[in-house]
Structure formats: structure tokens, C-alpha cells
Scaffold this motif. Structure first.
Motif, PDB file in Angstrom:
ATOM      1  N   LYS A   1      -0.006 -10.000 -50.069  1.00 46.48           N
ATOM      2  CA  LYS A   1      -0.273 -11.381 -50.391  1.00 46.48           C
ATOM      3  C   LYS A   1      -1.340 -11.524 -51.672  1.00 46.48           C
TER       4      LYS A   1
ATOM      5  N   ARG B   1       0.361 -10.842 -54.887  1.00 45.08           N
ATOM      6  CA  ARG B   1       1.135 -12.008 -55.458  1.00 45.08           C
ATOM      7  C   ARG B   1       0.139 -12.940 -55.967  1.00 45.08           C
ATOM      8  N   GLU B   2      -0.716 -13.274 -55.093  1.00 44.68           N
ATOM      9  CA  GLU B   2      -1.807 -14.404 -55.730  1.00 44.68           C
ATOM     10  C   GLU B   2      -2.251 -14.165 -56.964  1.00 44.68           C
TER      11      GLU B   2
ATOM     12  N   ALA C   1       0.419 -14.615 -59.647  1.00 44.07           N
ATOM     13  CA  ALA C   1       0.957 -16.069 -59.814  1.00 44.07           C
ATOM     14  C   ALA C   1      -0.233 -16.964 -60.299  1.00 44.07           C
TER      15      ALA C   1
END
Length: 223
Positions: free
Chosen positions: A114, A117-118, A121
């Protein structure tokens, strides 16, 4: 007059030396200490900074220790400790979010999907390390080197190619390439498995090229 000019040059030279010493001290000692304290104040744990090369000596020692012993067949797929022993050790000792030192620069390890991904992005808050100009010339400019909006545009362009459904359609091509390689090896070795050794490095290079050829162009590498 000549004596005054000489004294002035002497003073300026001394100031320049002091400035260089201060810059080196700031780069190799004071700044890493400040960064280490700041990161630990935020709850981040990791290795302590070792002047001047950080964890380089420890990583070299761990790599040598791993490569000095054969890879057990029972753990043939679990190669993290062998390939990245320093990262593996840091995660085991300090947790999935931890810190190591790449010279005087701290490196944060993120093994939580998670959080990864942060970071990937977020095009504003997380910036890339500036790559050497010679390396950029070698690999060319692209998603690896772009920042900000330019990075976001390029990522949006290539993102559809990596959708899960499209990747699933590539599996048969990868499977066929692998099966053909295994059949080739079986023919080379014959019935006696100890009779011949195979240099797998060029074979794997050809396997990659063949898989890409099948997935992208619909033909194998030899064609």
C-alpha cells in the motif's frame, strides 16, 4: 606591495581550504547525523550511520558470505537474503518500514504494497534521486527520469499495457517459450543428467527476447 598581495592570497587560500573542509564535514558527517535523528524522531528504525560509506562495507561482507555458500535447493525461490542481504537483514531486524545508509544518504525500505503504491502514484511529494548525466544519456529519457506532470503523462500512456487482463493474455506466450527452452535442454543433456553442463545465462537472455517477441509481435525470436 608584493608582500601585501602575497598575504592576501595566503588568507584567501586558507579561507578556501576551511570552506572545503566544512563542506566535506557537512556532507559526510553533520548532515547524515541530522537526517538520522530526524528520521528516528518520526519513529523510523534502521541501521546507524557509519562514516564515511554508510552500510557499504556491511553489504559487501554480507554479499561475500552469501556467495561463499551454495544456494539450498529447498529455498531456491527464496533468494532475497542472497541477492539483497542488507535489505533482508534490515527488514528482519527493524521491520517492513526501515532505513539503511547508502553512503551519507539514508535509504528508506518500504515493503508494504500500500505504501509502495502511494509513493509511485504521488508525483509531487516523492522525488527521484538525480541520476548521473552519463547514465541518463545511456538509458535515454523516459519514465525512469521524468518528474512531475511529465512523469504522470508518460505513466498514463504506458499504464494500459500493464493491466491485469492484458498480462494474462501474455501467459501462453511465456509458457510456450519456457516449454521450448526446457525441451531444448532435455535434448542437449540426453539421458545422462551428469554428462553435460549448460551455461544458462545466454539461454535466459534468449528466453526473454523470445517471450517479448511472442507477446509483442506474435513470432518467436528466431523468426
Amino acid at each position: 606591495m608584493a608582500i601585501v598581495a602575497f598575504e592576501l592570497l595566503y588568507v584567501l587560500g586558507g579561507l578556501a581550504i576551511l570552506w572545503l573542509v566544512w563542506r566535506a564535514l557537512e556532507w559526510g558527517w553533520l548532515r547524515p547525523r541530522r537526517l538520522g535523528r530526524a528520521m528516528r524522531a518520526q519513529g523510523l528504525r534502521g541501521t546507524a550511520f557509519r562514516f564515511p560509506s554508510g552500510d557499504l562495507a556491511e553489504e559487501t561482507r554480507l554479499l561475500a558470505a552469501q556467495r561463499a555458500k551454495p544456494l539450498p535447493q529447498s529455498s531456491a525461490h527464496d533468494i532475497t537474503a542472497r541477492v539483497q542481504p542488507l535489505v533482508h537483514k534490515a527488514i528482519n531486524e527493524h521491520g517492513k518500514i526501515s532505513m539503511i545508509w547508502q553512503g551519507p544518504t539514508p535509504g528508506v525500505i518500504l515493503s508494504d504494497p500500500k505504501l509502495v503504491r502511494e509513493v509511485l502514484a504521488n508525483k509531487v511529494d516523492y522525488r527521484k534521486h538525480e541520476l548521473p548525466s552519463n547514465f541518463v544519456k545511456l538509458i535515454g529519457k523516459g519514465l525512469l527520469t521524468h518528474e512531475g506532470e511529465k512523469w504522470a503523462v508518460h505513466r498514463k500512456i504506458i499504464n494500459p499495457a500493464f493491466h491485469l487482463e492484458k498480462l494474462k493474455k501474455m501467459v501462453p506466450a511465456f509458457t510456450n517459450s519456457t516449454i521450448e527452452l526446457m525441451d531444448k535442454w532435455e535434448d542437449l543433456i540426453g539421458s545422462d543428467a551428469n554428462a553435460k553442463e549448460i551455461d544458462v545465462w545466454p539461454e535466459f537472455q534468449d528466453l526473454t527476447g523470445d517471450a517479448i517477441s511472442r507477446a509483442a509481435f506474435g513470432s518467436n525470436l528466431s523468426e
